[in-house]
Design a protein around this motif. Structure first.
Motif, PDB file in Angstrom:
ATOM      1  N   PRO A  89       0.799  -1.216   0.000  1.00 15.51           N
ATOM      2  CA  PRO A  89       0.000   0.000   0.000  1.00 15.51           C
ATOM      3  C   PRO A  89       0.832   1.267   0.000  1.00 15.51           C
ATOM      4  N   ALA A  90       2.040   1.213   0.545  1.00 19.49           N
ATOM      5  CA  ALA A  90       2.915   2.387   0.552  1.00 19.49           C
ATOM      6  C   ALA A  90       4.342   1.910   0.628  1.00 19.49           C
ATOM      7  N   ALA A  91       5.239   2.559  -0.130  1.00 23.44           N
ATOM      8  CA  ALA A  91       6.633   2.128  -0.152  1.00 23.44           C
ATOM      9  C   ALA A  91       7.308   2.373   1.179  1.00 23.44           C
ATOM     10  N   ALA A  92       6.947   3.468   1.870  1.00 25.84           N
ATOM     11  CA  ALA A  92       7.562   3.801   3.149  1.00 25.84           C
ATOM     12  C   ALA A  92       6.490   4.296   4.108  1.00 25.84           C
ATOM     13  N   ILE A  93       6.477   3.726   5.311  1.00 23.15           N
ATOM     14  CA  ILE A  93       5.469   4.064   6.311  1.00 23.15           C
ATOM     15  C   ILE A  93       6.167   4.349   7.625  1.00 23.15           C
ATOM     16  N   ARG A  94       5.820   5.451   8.260  1.00 19.30           N
ATOM     17  CA  ARG A  94       6.373   5.792   9.562  1.00 19.30           C
ATOM     18  C   ARG A  94       5.646   5.012  10.660  1.00 19.30           C
ATOM     19  N   LEU A  95       6.421   4.314  11.486  1.00 18.22           N
ATOM     20  CA  LEU A  95       5.887   3.537  12.597  1.00 18.22           C
ATOM     21  C   LEU A  95       6.665   3.938  13.849  1.00 18.22           C
ATOM     22  N   GLY A  96       6.171   4.910  14.573  1.00 20.42           N
ATOM     23  CA  GLY A  96       6.894   5.379  15.749  1.00 20.42           C
ATOM     24  C   GLY A  96       8.232   5.969  15.352  1.00 20.42           C
ATOM     25  N   ASN A  97       9.312   5.382  15.884  1.00 15.29           N
ATOM     26  CA  ASN A  97      10.664   5.852  15.572  1.00 15.29           C
ATOM     27  C   ASN A  97      11.267   5.146  14.369  1.00 15.29           C
TER      28      ASN A  97
ATOM     29  N   ALA B 271      -0.506   1.587  16.255  1.00 14.72           N
ATOM     30  CA  ALA B 271       0.442   2.672  16.005  1.00 14.72           C
ATOM     31  C   ALA B 271      -0.188   3.737  15.114  1.00 14.72           C
ATOM     32  N   GLU B 272       0.232   4.980  15.304  1.00 14.25           N
ATOM     33  CA  GLU B 272      -0.193   6.042  14.408  1.00 14.25           C
ATOM     34  C   GLU B 272       0.663   6.018  13.151  1.00 14.25           C
TER      35      GLU B 272
END
Length: 234
Positions: free
Chosen positions: A130-138, A231-232
């Motif tokens: 769904p997305a190449a890069a996803i932010r997960l916390g740190n 997670a946000e």
């Protein structure tokens, strides 16, 4: 032939190395064979195989330690081929980073097919990712590269199954994902499908993300039902 994927075979039995090498080369792959972990590790300074086939009963060290090192330090897909058929051995292989586990005796055609599946898994799919890069916390999860990158630059490899789990989690944040749905999602490409494998994958993913299973900030267990990814996403 020079553009064909390179498959490394690490097994101390000459007959098995020869059988695998002949079958894989007949299927169009390049191969390189090693009788020990030491010989293989020395070659890794100059070789970058796409798939590593590893026997667990190596003469100079336990193959599981080699699997763990490969999982931590390379982007190669890892297939264990072993005479160890007990479930704890299979679970240990998965926990240490193997992408597939084949027991001896095996069918050569099945091994070739599984290698092809592992290679397909390494290629990103615009439909599945769904997305190449996803932010997960740190962390930033680069799903197409099968990697987690921390804010400090630390990189951790993600197995194919871990990427599949993150795909499912990030597509439905803050919603219950049942164990049956996870099993079905992994089963689509022939991943290990027994129920204990889910616990192994989740445990490894939590460990890589630094998520405390007792007080989770990302992956919450709903006992008897499944998991919620809390997670946000940014």
């Amino acid at each position: 032939m020079t553009d064909a994927p390179l498959i490394a075979i690490v097994d101390d039995t000459r007959e098995i190395r020869t059988l695998l090498q002949d079958a894989l080369e007949d299927a169009g792959f390049q191969t390189v064979c090693f009788a020990s972990a030491t010989m293989f590790e020395q070659s890794m300074r100059s070789l970058t195989p796409q798939v590593c086939i590893v026997d667990l009963g190596l003469p100079d060290r336990d193959g599981l330690s080699l699997v763990n090192k490969l999982s931590s330090e390379t982007n190669a897909a890892i297939m264990i081929i072993s005479g160890r058929i007990a479930l704890p051995d299979r679970i240990a292989g998965l926990e240490l980073g193997a992408d597939d586990y084949v027991t001896k005796p095996f069918e050569l055609a099945e091994v070739v097919t599984r290698v092809k599946v592992l290679l397909r898994r390494r290629k990103p799919s615009p439909i599945d990712v769904p997305a190449a890069a996803i932010r997960l916390g740190n962390w930033t999860a680069n799903l197409d590269q099968h990697a987690l990158v921390s804010d400090t630059g630390e990189t951790k490899r993600l197995s194919y199954a871990e990427v599949k789990i993150l795909e499912l989690f990030t597509s439905a944040p803050n919603r219950l994902i049942t164990r049956d749905r996870l099993l079905s999602h992994l089963r689509e490409d022939g991943s290990e499908t027994y129920d204990r494998a889910i616990d192994v994958r989740i445990s490894r993913l939590r460990n890589k993300l630094g998520d405390d299973p007792v007080n989770p900030k990302m992956i919450k267990t709903i006992y008897g039902a499944g998991y919620i990814f809390i997670a946000e996403l940014t």
